[in-house]
Design a protein around this motif. Structure first.
Motif, PDB file in Angstrom:
ATOM      1  N   LEU A 114       0.838  -1.202   0.000  1.00  0.00           N
ATOM      2  CA  LEU A 114       0.000   0.000   0.000  1.00  0.00           C
ATOM      3  C   LEU A 114       0.875   1.255   0.000  1.00  0.00           C
ATOM      4  CD1 LEU A 114      -2.715   1.439   0.215  1.00  0.00           C
ATOM      5  CD2 LEU A 114      -2.622   1.106   2.706  1.00  0.00           C
ATOM      6  N   VAL A 115       1.965   1.224   0.787  1.00  0.00           N
ATOM      7  CA  VAL A 115       2.906   2.350   0.802  1.00  0.00           C
ATOM      8  C   VAL A 115       3.495   2.564  -0.598  1.00  0.00           C
ATOM      9  CG1 VAL A 115       5.125   3.184   1.705  1.00  0.00           C
ATOM     10  CG2 VAL A 115       3.475   2.096   3.248  1.00  0.00           C
ATOM     11  N   ALA A 116       3.869   1.466  -1.256  1.00  0.00           N
ATOM     12  CA  ALA A 116       4.418   1.562  -2.612  1.00  0.00           C
ATOM     13  C   ALA A 116       3.390   2.146  -3.579  1.00  0.00           C
ATOM     14  CB  ALA A 116       4.868   0.178  -3.096  1.00  0.00           C
ATOM     15  N   LYS A 117       2.136   1.746  -3.418  1.00  0.00           N
ATOM     16  CA  LYS A 117       1.064   2.256  -4.284  1.00  0.00           C
ATOM     17  C   LYS A 117       0.884   3.760  -4.087  1.00  0.00           C
ATOM     18  CE  LYS A 117      -2.637   2.359  -6.890  1.00  0.00           C
ATOM     19  NZ  LYS A 117      -2.548   2.213  -8.364  1.00  0.00           N
ATOM     20  N   ILE A 118       0.865   4.204  -2.836  1.00  0.00           N
ATOM     21  CA  ILE A 118       0.727   5.638  -2.547  1.00  0.00           C
ATOM     22  C   ILE A 118       1.931   6.387  -3.111  1.00  0.00           C
ATOM     23  CG2 ILE A 118       0.636   7.372  -0.714  1.00  0.00           C
ATOM     24  CD1 ILE A 118      -0.838   5.270   1.000  1.00  0.00           C
ATOM     25  N   GLY A 119       3.132   5.840  -2.902  1.00  0.00           N
ATOM     26  CA  GLY A 119       4.340   6.476  -3.416  1.00  0.00           C
ATOM     27  C   GLY A 119       4.319   6.598  -4.926  1.00  0.00           C
ATOM     28  N   LEU A 120       3.889   5.545  -5.605  1.00  0.00           N
ATOM     29  CA  LEU A 120       3.806   5.578  -7.067  1.00  0.00           C
ATOM     30  C   LEU A 120       2.816   6.638  -7.537  1.00  0.00           C
ATOM     31  CD1 LEU A 120       4.538   4.394  -9.835  1.00  0.00           C
ATOM     32  CD2 LEU A 120       2.741   2.680  -9.480  1.00  0.00           C
ATOM     33  N   SER A 121       1.696   6.738  -6.835  1.00  0.00           N
ATOM     34  CA  SER A 121       0.690   7.754  -7.181  1.00  0.00           C
ATOM     35  C   SER A 121       1.253   9.153  -7.015  1.00  0.00           C
ATOM     36  CB  SER A 121      -0.557   7.576  -6.310  1.00  0.00           C
ATOM     37  OG  SER A 121      -1.154   6.312  -6.524  1.00  0.00           O
TER      38      SER A 121
END
Length: 225
Positions: A114-121
């Motif tokens: 989830l952290v990676a997803k937020i970071g990518l966004s």
């Protein structure tokens, strides 16, 4: 795979590795406490303070060397003490205590995804902080996926070995448990001959694919480190 300096690698991996190893051990102690054994609690090991769990070799030296070598990264913390005889149903309960560590890694892998997803966004939105979050999230997913699958191998003293011993009939389980003093050397042998990677990478890749699908992440994101 992107190229990072040593300092950048340490910044990216340090927090995920410490959390992965620390919470893995705390999970063992917490489940043992719920099943009747207060040993870890009495010894002050039910804490998120990583200093209480750090093993100089397993937590710092081994992961550090593997990180520099750019290969398979794993490590370990000081094992949380569990008194088998204090558990209400020792044979069955020990399996749940052992399973708690890998399940903690699964939960952490999901959170880091989830952290990676937020970071990518954030990266796609042009926010500078996003890149750091994405890299650390990916590192968190990778280290927890590796620790989860490694520890589920049915080899004492790994968690999978303890689960196997708990599930087998008494005499057979006792025979398997006799491998424990040699388990670490067997593991090193498997690593040296490349067999460990052959066993674990398909399992790790499967978990990464599931997490990528759940969080709509591009599968190649886990190849950036």
């Amino acid at each position: 795979m992107l190229e990072f300096s040593l300092v950048q690698k340490v910044i990216i991996w340090a927090i995920p590795v410490l959390f992965a190893i620390t919470l893995h051990e705390v999970a063992h102690g917490w489940v043992a406490l719920r099943l009747g054994d207060r040993t870890a609690q009495m010894m002050g090991r039910l804490t998120l303070n990583p200093i209480k769990h750090v093993d100089p070799i397993g937590t710092l030296l081994v992961p550090g060397i593997l990180l520099l070598m750019g290969g398979f990264i794993f490590g370990w913390a000081k094992p949380v003490p569990v008194s088998y005889q204090n558990l209400r149903k020792p044979k069955t309960d020990m399996a749940w205590v052992a399973l708690a560590g890998p399940m903690a890694n699964l939960v952490m892998a999901t959170i880091w995804a989830l952290v990676a997803k937020i970071g990518l966004s954030l990266v796609q939105s042009g926010v500078g902080l996003g890149e750091a979050m994405m890299f650390m999230g990916v590192a968190g997913v990778l280290i927890n996926a590796m620790l989860m699958m490694l520890n589920l191998l049915p080899l004492p003293p790994l968690d999978g070995g303890r689960i196997l011993v708990s599930m087998l009939p008494g005499p057979v389980g006792w025979q398997v448990s006799r491998l424990e003093p040699y388990g670490f050397f067997i593991l090193l042998g498997l690593l040296y001959f490349g067999i460990l990677g052959m066993i674990l990478w398909p399992l790790i890749s499967g978990l990464l694919s599931v997490l990528a699908t759940i969080f709509s992440l591009p599968p190649q994101i886990f190849s950036i480190l």
